[in-house]
Write an enzyme that holds these catalytic residues in place. Structure first.
Site, PDB file in Angstrom:
ATOM      1  N   ILE A 197      20.935  16.055  86.000  1.00  0.00           N
ATOM      2  CA  ILE A 197      21.965  17.043  85.047  1.00  0.00           C
ATOM      3  C   ILE A 197      22.520  16.301  83.738  1.00  0.00           C
ATOM      4  CG2 ILE A 197      22.329  18.650  86.774  1.00  0.00           C
ATOM      5  CD1 ILE A 197      25.208  17.314  87.198  1.00  0.00           C
ATOM      6  N   GLY A 216      23.252   8.866  80.445  1.00  0.00           N
ATOM      7  CA  GLY A 216      23.962   8.203  79.227  1.00  0.00           C
ATOM      8  C   GLY A 216      23.641   6.752  79.245  1.00  0.00           C
ATOM      9  N   GLY A 217      24.205   6.137  78.430  1.00  0.00           N
ATOM     10  CA  GLY A 217      23.897   4.409  78.319  1.00  0.00           C
ATOM     11  C   GLY A 217      24.074   3.802  79.601  1.00  0.00           C
ATOM     12  N   MET A 218      24.846   4.068  80.439  1.00  0.00           N
ATOM     13  CA  MET A 218      25.084   3.529  81.625  1.00  0.00           C
ATOM     14  C   MET A 218      24.716   3.770  82.763  1.00  0.00           C
ATOM     15  SD  MET A 218      28.859   1.883  80.456  1.00  0.00           S
ATOM     16  CE  MET A 218      28.926   0.963  81.957  1.00  0.00           C
ATOM     17  N   LYS A 249      26.825   9.941  89.854  1.00  0.00           N
ATOM     18  CA  LYS A 249      26.676   9.061  88.816  1.00  0.00           C
ATOM     19  C   LYS A 249      25.895   7.691  89.391  1.00  0.00           C
ATOM     20  CE  LYS A 249      30.086   6.852  86.642  1.00  0.00           C
ATOM     21  NZ  LYS A 249      31.044   6.946  85.569  1.00  0.00           N
ATOM     22  N   ASP A 279      37.389   5.281  77.124  1.00  0.00           N
ATOM     23  CA  ASP A 279      36.054   6.040  76.374  1.00  0.00           C
ATOM     24  C   ASP A 279      36.740   7.799  76.234  1.00  0.00           C
ATOM     25  OD1 ASP A 279      33.812   6.505  75.001  1.00  0.00           O
ATOM     26  OD2 ASP A 279      32.520   6.595  76.895  1.00  0.00           O
TER      27      ASP A 279
END
Length: 550
Positions: free
Chosen positions: A27, A30-32, A50, A148
Site C-alpha cells: 500500500i 518510501g526511501g527506506m 513497514k 521527519d
C-alpha cells in the site's frame, strides 16, 4: 549527503512473516521501507507492516536502532499518533533478513494528497496543526524526536490527524546523521541547524511543523528544495516567509507560525506552547459542541436593596404584606406565601431566590438608584399605595405572611426593610396593612441555581448534550487535579466530540460509541493513564450517556 533510492518490493502477497503476519498487498513505498497491508493471524486483525529495505535490514546497527525506536514509539499512546504494535525479524533460507515494524492500519487520506487541491481554509489548517503539535508534545515528553514531520507523514482520518512514521525518530540529543554522514529527513522540512550536524532536538520538529502549517495555509513550503544543496541555497538567498495573503487568518496564528520558522532554535515555541496558541484560535466545530463544552457557573445570591418602586401611576409596594413578601421571595421561603410565585405581590419571573442574579451593585438590573427615589438614597419607610380593585383577591395572602414570621422587632443588619423588584408591567400591590419590620434572617438562604444545559429533563433522563456535558465535566476535573493524564483526556474528549457530532447529525448510533468510550477507559486504566477513582466516575458518566435521550 546521501540520497536513498526508493525501495522495490522483494516480498510477495501471501507470505507469512514471523509465523504470524500474512502479507495481503503493498500500500506504500518510501526511501527506506515498503508498507504492506497484512493480517495478524494471532489476534485476527488487519495491520500495517513497514518492511525495511533489504540493504538497511542487513545492517545490524541499523536494525538495532529501528528496534529501539519501535520500542520507544510503542510507549507513545496518543490519539494523534499511529500506534506501534510489534517489531519482528525473519531470516530467509538464503540468509537474507527481513526486518519489519507492525503498526496500526489507518483509513484516510494523506495531508500531502489533500493539498494537491490547494491550501486549506485557515480553521481546518489550524486544527490540523494543533493536533500534530499535541502529538509531538507527547513524543517530546518521552524524549523522542520525530525528525521527519511532513505533509506526507500526516494522515487525515475520521478521528482527526494522525502522525505517521516514527521509523527514523531518535532520542533527544542523539547524533542527527548516520555513520556515512547522511542526514535523515525531507529537505524542504529540515531545520537549518540540522544541516550543520546539530543533535536532534524538539525545536527541529517544531520547525518542521512550522513548514507544514505554512504549507497548509498557503499551499507552498517557505523554502522549496528537493536536495540538501537546494535547501542551503534557499535558506541563504530566499526572502523571509510571510502569511500576509491568507484571508481571515488571526494575527496570533501568523505570529506563532513564523516563530516556528525562526533560524534560531531558541526563538521557537515548544510543541505544547504551539498547540495552546493554535487551539485558542480555533472556531467551535458546531453550536451543539460549543454548548456541550461550556462551563456551568453557579451565581451567588445577592440580597436586593430597599427601594420605593413606582410603575406608571401606582407604586409597586408599600404595605406590610408586600414588604414581607419581598423578603420572603429573596429568602426563598416555602411555596404558597406571597411573593414566591410569579405574578404575586409584584414579583416577576427572574426575581426572588431564582432571580437574585439579576441584581448588581445593590440596584436592580442597571446599577443606578432605585426608581422612585430622587437622589438614590435608601428610605427607611415605604409610602402607602393605591390598591387596584382587580387584585383584591391577593390581599388575603399578602396579609397572612406577617403571621407566619417571628415577631422580632429588631431588623437585622444584613437585610433591608423591604425588597420589591421592578416588574416589566404594572406591579401587583396590596393594601390594608401598615409596614412592619422585616423578620429575622432565615436560617438558610439557598444559592440560586444557574441555568445550564446539563439540567435533567422532567422525565429524569438527560439529553445527549446534557449527558455529554456531564462526562466532559468529569474529564476536566480529572485533568485539573492530575487524576487523568493529558493525552488520555484529549483522547476521551475527541471520542466524545466525534460521537456527539455523529449522533446529533444522524450519522451514527450511540451504542457503539459508548462501547468505545468504555473500552478506552478500561485500556487507559490498565496503562495507568488515569486513577481508579476517575475510571469509576467516567464509567458512570458514560453509562448515563448511553441512556441519554437522542
Amino acid at each position: 549527503m546521501r540520497q536513498v533510492r526508493s525501495v522495490k518490493p522483494a516480498l510477495q502477497p501471501g507470505r507469512l512473516l514471523a509465523t504470524r503476519y500474512r502479507l495481503i498487498d503493498q500500500i506504500g513505498a518510501g526511501g527506506m521501507s515498503v508498507i504492506w497491508r497484512a493480517h495478524d493471524e494471532v489476534l485476527d486483525r488487519v495491520v500495517a507492516l513497514k518492511v525495511l529495505a533489504p540493504s538497511l535490514a542487513a545492517d545490524a546497527r541499523f536494525r538495532d536502532m529501528v528496534r529501539e525506536e519501535a520500542r520507544a514509539a510503542a510507549q507513545l499512546v496518543h490519539p494523534h499518533v499511529t500506534s506501534v504494535h510489534d517489531y519482528g525479524e525473519t531470516v530467509a533460507p538464503d540468509g537474507s533478513i527481513t526486518s519489519f515494524v507492525v503498526m496500526e492500519l489507518l483509513s484516510g487520506e494523506e495531508l500531502e494528497s489533500r493539498l494537491t487541491e490547494g491550501p486549506l481554509p485557515w480553521p481546518e489548517a489550524v486544527e490540523i496543526g494543533a493536533q500534530v503539535a499535541d502529538a509531538l508534545a507527547a513524543a517530546h515528553r518521552l524524549g523522542i524526536v520525530h525528525r521527519d514531520v511532513t505533509t506526507a507523514n500526516v494522515m487525515m482520518t475520521q478521528v482527526g490527524a494522525k502522525v505517521l512514521d516514527f521509523g527514523i525518530a531518535t532520542r533527544i540529543g542523539a547524533p542527527d546523521d548516520d555513520e556515512d554522514g547522511a542526514t535523515f529527513g525531507t529537505p524542504a522540512y529540515v531545520a537549518p541547524e540540522r544541516l550543520d550536524g546539530a543533535p536532534a532536538q524538539p525545536a527541529t520538529d517544531v520547525y518542521s511543523l512550522g513548514v507544514l502549517l505554512h504549507e497548509t495555509l498557503t499551499g507552498r513550503v517557505p523554502y522549496p528544495a528537493d536536495t540538501w544543496e537546494e535547501l542551503s541555497s534557499a535558506l541563504a538567498d530566499g526572502t523571509p516567509p510571510t502569511l500576509a495573503g491568507v484571508p481571515g487568518l488571526p494575527p496570533a496564528v501568523a505570529q506563532v507560525c513564523l516563530r516556528c520558522l525562526s533560524r534560531d532554535p531558541a526563538d521557537r515555541p515548544t510543541a505544547r506552547q504551539l498547540a495552546t496558541v493554535l487551539r485558542d484560535q480555533m472556531l467551535p466545530a458546531d453550536p451543539q459542541a460549543s454548548t456541550m463544552l461550556s462551563p456551568t457557573v453557579t451565581l451567588p445570591a445577592v440580597e436586593p436593596p430597599r427601594a420605593t418602586v413606582a410603575v406608571g401611576s401606582a407604586p409597586a409596594t408599600g404595605t406590610a404584606g408586600s414588604a414581607t413578601a419581598g423578603v420572603s421571595a429573596t429568602a426563598g421561603v416555602r411555596p404558597g406565601t406571597a411573593g414566591v410565585e410569579p405574578g404575586t405581590a409584584g414579583v416577576r419571573p427572574g426575581s426572588g431566590a431564582a432571580g437574585a442574579r439579576g441584581w448588581a451593585g445593590g440596584a436592580p438590573d442597571g446599577g443606578g438608584p432605585p426608581p422612585g427615589s430622587a437622589d438614590g438614597r435608601r428610605k427607611p419607610l415605604l409610602r402607602p399605595v393605591v390598591v387596584l380593585p382587580a387584585l383584591a383577591v391577593l390581599i388575603g395572602a399578602a396579609l397572612a405572611v406577617p403571621a407566619l414570621l417571628p415577631d422580632d422587632t429588631d431588623p437585622p443588619a444584613a437585610l433591608p426593610t423591604a425588597g420589591p423588584t421592578v416588574s416589566d408591567g404594572p406591579s401587583l400591590p396590596a393594601e390594608g396593612a401598615t409596614e412592619q419590620p422585616p423578620a429575622s434572617p432565615p436560617t438558610a438562604s439557598p444559592t440560586p441555581p444557574a441555568p445550564t444545559a446539563a439540567a435533567s429533563p422532567p422525565g429524569g433522563t438527560d439529553t445527549l448534550i446534557e449527558a455529554a456535558n456531564r462526562l466532559e465535566e468529569v474529564i476536566g476535573a480529572g485533568l485539573a487535579d492530575g487524576g487523568i493524564r493529558d493525552d488520555v483526556a484529549l483522547d476521551l474528549r475527541n471520542e466524545l466530540r466525534n460521537l456527539t457530532r455523529a449522533v446529533s447529525g444522524g450519522e451514527g448510533e450511540l451504542g457503539p460509541g459508548v462501547a468505545r468510550l468504555r473500552e478506552k477507559v478500561s485500556t487507559r486504566l490498565r496503562e495507568e493513564g488515569l486513577s481508579p477513582a476517575y475510571a469509576q466516575q467516567l464509567d458512570a458518566a458514560i453509562a448515563a450517556l448511553g441512556a441519554a435521550q437522542v
